[in-house]
Write a protein that holds these residues in place. Structure first.
Motif, PDB file in Angstrom:
ATOM      1  N   ARG A   1      48.618  36.029   7.743  1.00 15.94           N
ATOM      2  CA  ARG A   1      49.870  35.379   8.157  1.00 15.94           C
ATOM      3  C   ARG A   1      49.856  35.197   9.668  1.00 15.94           C
ATOM      4  N   PRO A   2      49.274  34.103  10.161  1.00 14.44           N
ATOM      5  CA  PRO A   2      49.169  33.919  11.604  1.00 14.44           C
ATOM      6  C   PRO A   2      50.548  33.840  12.251  1.00 14.44           C
ATOM      7  N   ARG A   3      50.655  34.445  13.421  1.00 19.11           N
ATOM      8  CA  ARG A   3      51.936  34.401  14.145  1.00 19.11           C
ATOM      9  C   ARG A   3      52.034  33.130  14.973  1.00 19.11           C
ATOM     10  N   ASN A   4      50.902  32.516  15.235  1.00 15.07           N
ATOM     11  CA  ASN A   4      50.913  31.226  15.951  1.00 15.07           C
ATOM     12  C   ASN A   4      49.595  30.526  15.654  1.00 15.07           C
ATOM     13  N   ASP A   5      49.450  29.315  16.191  1.00 15.68           N
ATOM     14  CA  ASP A   5      48.266  28.516  15.857  1.00 15.68           C
ATOM     15  C   ASP A   5      46.969  29.121  16.372  1.00 15.68           C
ATOM     16  N   ASN A   6      47.066  30.044  17.333  1.00 11.77           N
ATOM     17  CA  ASN A   6      45.821  30.615  17.872  1.00 11.77           C
ATOM     18  C   ASN A   6      45.306  31.770  17.035  1.00 11.77           C
ATOM     19  N   ASP A   7      46.016  32.070  15.971  1.00 10.15           N
ATOM     20  CA  ASP A   7      45.655  33.245  15.190  1.00 10.15           C
ATOM     21  C   ASP A   7      45.230  32.847  13.780  1.00 10.15           C
ATOM     22  N   GLY A   8      45.137  31.540  13.545  1.00 11.79           N
ATOM     23  CA  GLY A   8      44.854  31.082  12.184  1.00 11.79           C
ATOM     24  C   GLY A   8      43.386  31.211  11.813  1.00 11.79           C
ATOM     25  N   LEU A   9      43.067  30.823  10.584  1.00  9.75           N
ATOM     26  CA  LEU A   9      41.689  30.914  10.086  1.00  9.75           C
ATOM     27  C   LEU A   9      40.722  30.116  10.961  1.00  9.75           C
ATOM     28  N   LEU A  10      41.146  28.915  11.375  1.00  5.85           N
ATOM     29  CA  LEU A  10      40.237  28.075  12.171  1.00  5.85           C
ATOM     30  C   LEU A  10      39.889  28.734  13.499  1.00  5.85           C
ATOM     31  N   MET A  11      40.904  29.305  14.175  1.00  3.92           N
ATOM     32  CA  MET A  11      40.649  29.933  15.466  1.00  3.92           C
ATOM     33  C   MET A  11      39.800  31.183  15.293  1.00  3.92           C
ATOM     34  N   ARG A  12      40.095  31.953  14.249  1.00  2.00           N
ATOM     35  CA  ARG A  12      39.291  33.159  14.016  1.00  2.00           C
ATOM     36  C   ARG A  12      37.827  32.777  13.809  1.00  2.00           C
ATOM     37  N   TRP A  13      37.646  31.722  13.018  1.00  3.79           N
ATOM     38  CA  TRP A  13      36.272  31.283  12.723  1.00  3.79           C
ATOM     39  C   TRP A  13      35.598  30.786  14.001  1.00  3.79           C
ATOM     40  N   GLN A  14      36.333  29.983  14.782  1.00  5.04           N
ATOM     41  CA  GLN A  14      35.744  29.458  16.016  1.00  5.04           C
ATOM     42  C   GLN A  14      35.396  30.575  16.991  1.00  5.04           C
ATOM     43  N   ASN A  15      36.222  31.617  17.006  1.00  2.64           N
ATOM     44  CA  ASN A  15      35.968  32.746  17.907  1.00  2.64           C
ATOM     45  C   ASN A  15      35.065  33.801  17.282  1.00  2.64           C
TER      46      ASN A  15
END
Length: 344
Positions: A240-254
């Motif tokens: 449950r991301p709290r904002n767009d920087n915590d979503g699946l895409l960002m996790r994957w990119q990071n």
């Protein structure tokens, strides 16, 4: 353009048609297990796994092409016998069923139909998902929202009510501005409307990333599918991301892959004889299309997590296995229809 078609080699090692032995089952579960904290939000006692009556003899599907292009069920008797019946899948509570992972060892076979009728349906067709069995049980409908800056598909458990506010809204698929990355949400609240313990906030169910290749989108596409991992009880870890920087895409990119699983489409093989890229769909796909794909885990490319392919102009088969649920698989399929990617 070279397109992916169904290969005709006789291959009887299709994992989806044989019951998986328990040892294999364990390894299978571990492919998708990420630990994950057991969800704290268990309010109701979960029902046991769905009742699935395996058919007596699971014979691999024959690779005969379906001669009846429209697939309206007027198949010849012979074909009818050769295709094993799907296991009986009980859809007692639709909302629960479409979010529940497929049982291990059972392939849930579905059919997607595209309806382009009406004034603007060419631009905004409605897509319907049914179980591909005798009863043709309706599961989900999806349609692109009109006034949205990016592609935004609503997914509903009612074929006639595709409104955002309706109680049948079960999830949505949203793309980035480029139309190359997609995120799938359930029907929870936007983080701006979170309650104190965050339990009503929407979960991200999956993300899809498309890469172009040298041919642009003309050759086989590269897809990466990112999904939440499974916990020890084989339940999806809530993300449950709290904002767009915590979503699946960002996790994957990071490269922050805690509780996240990365899947890919299986690379098709070039076939000189047919001059096309080929994947073995074991008779489930009859038309060549760049939209045909199979999703696998890098550690076990023989286990097809999901496959999707064309069987008629506006009909496609979509089969999914553990750990995907119907909403995840349907949304991944919808992403492949999107305008920027479509090249047919």
């Amino acid at each position: 353009p070279p397109a992916t078609t169904d290969s005709d080699e006789e291959d009887n090692s299709d994992s989806s048609t044989k019951p998986i032995r328990s040892e294999k089952k364990k390894n299978l579960a571990s492919l998708f297990q990420t630990g994950g904290n057991p969800p704290k939000e268990k309010k109701t006692k979960k029902k046991g796994p769905p009742k699935v009556a395996e058919s007596e003899e699971e014979t691999p599907e024959t690779l005969q092409k379906n001669s009846n292009k429209k697939g309206k069920g007027k198949k010849s008797k012979k074909l009818k016998e050769e295709r094993p019946p799907s296991p009986i899948i009980e859809v007692d509570n639709l909302e629960e069923f479409v979010l529940r992972p497929a049982p291990q060892g059972v392939t849930i076979k579905c059919r997607v139909t595209r309806d382009k009728k009406g004034m603007d349906r060419g631009l905004y067709p409605t897509y319907y998902l049914h179980l591909d069995n005798d009863k043709k049980v309706f599961l989900l409908a999806g349609r692109k929202r009109k006034k949205s800056k990016t592609s935004n598909y609503l997914i509903s458990i009612d074929p006639t009510d595709l409104s955002r506010g309706g109680e049948n809204f079960i999830g949505k698929l949203r793309s980035n501005l480029m139309g190359t990355k997609f995120t799938v949400f359930d029907n929870g609240a936007n983080p701006d409307r979170a309650n104190a313990d965050w339990s009503n906030v929407r979960q991200e169910l999956s993300a899809v990333v498309y890469e172009t290749n040298v041919l642009g989108f003309k050759g086989p596409r590269k897809m990466t599918v990112i999904i939440p991992g499974m916990n020890a009880d084989n339940e999806r870890v809530p993300i449950r991301p709290r904002n767009d920087n915590d979503g699946l895409l960002m996790r994957w990119q990071n490269k922050n892959m805690d509780n996240v699983i990365e899947l890919h489409n299986k690379a098709p093989v070039w076939n000189d004889e047919t001059q096309s890229y080929v994947l073995n769909f074991h008779g489930r796909v009859t038309h060549a299309s760049v939209k045909n794909f199979q999703i696998v885990h890098g550690s076990d490319p023989d286990y097809i997590v999901m496959q999707f392919g064309r069987v008629a102009d506006d009909a496609f088969t979509m089969d999914y296995n553990y750990p995907l649920c119907a909403v995840q698989a349907f949304a991944i399929a919808l992403s492949s229809f999107d305008g920027k990617l479509a090249c047919e």
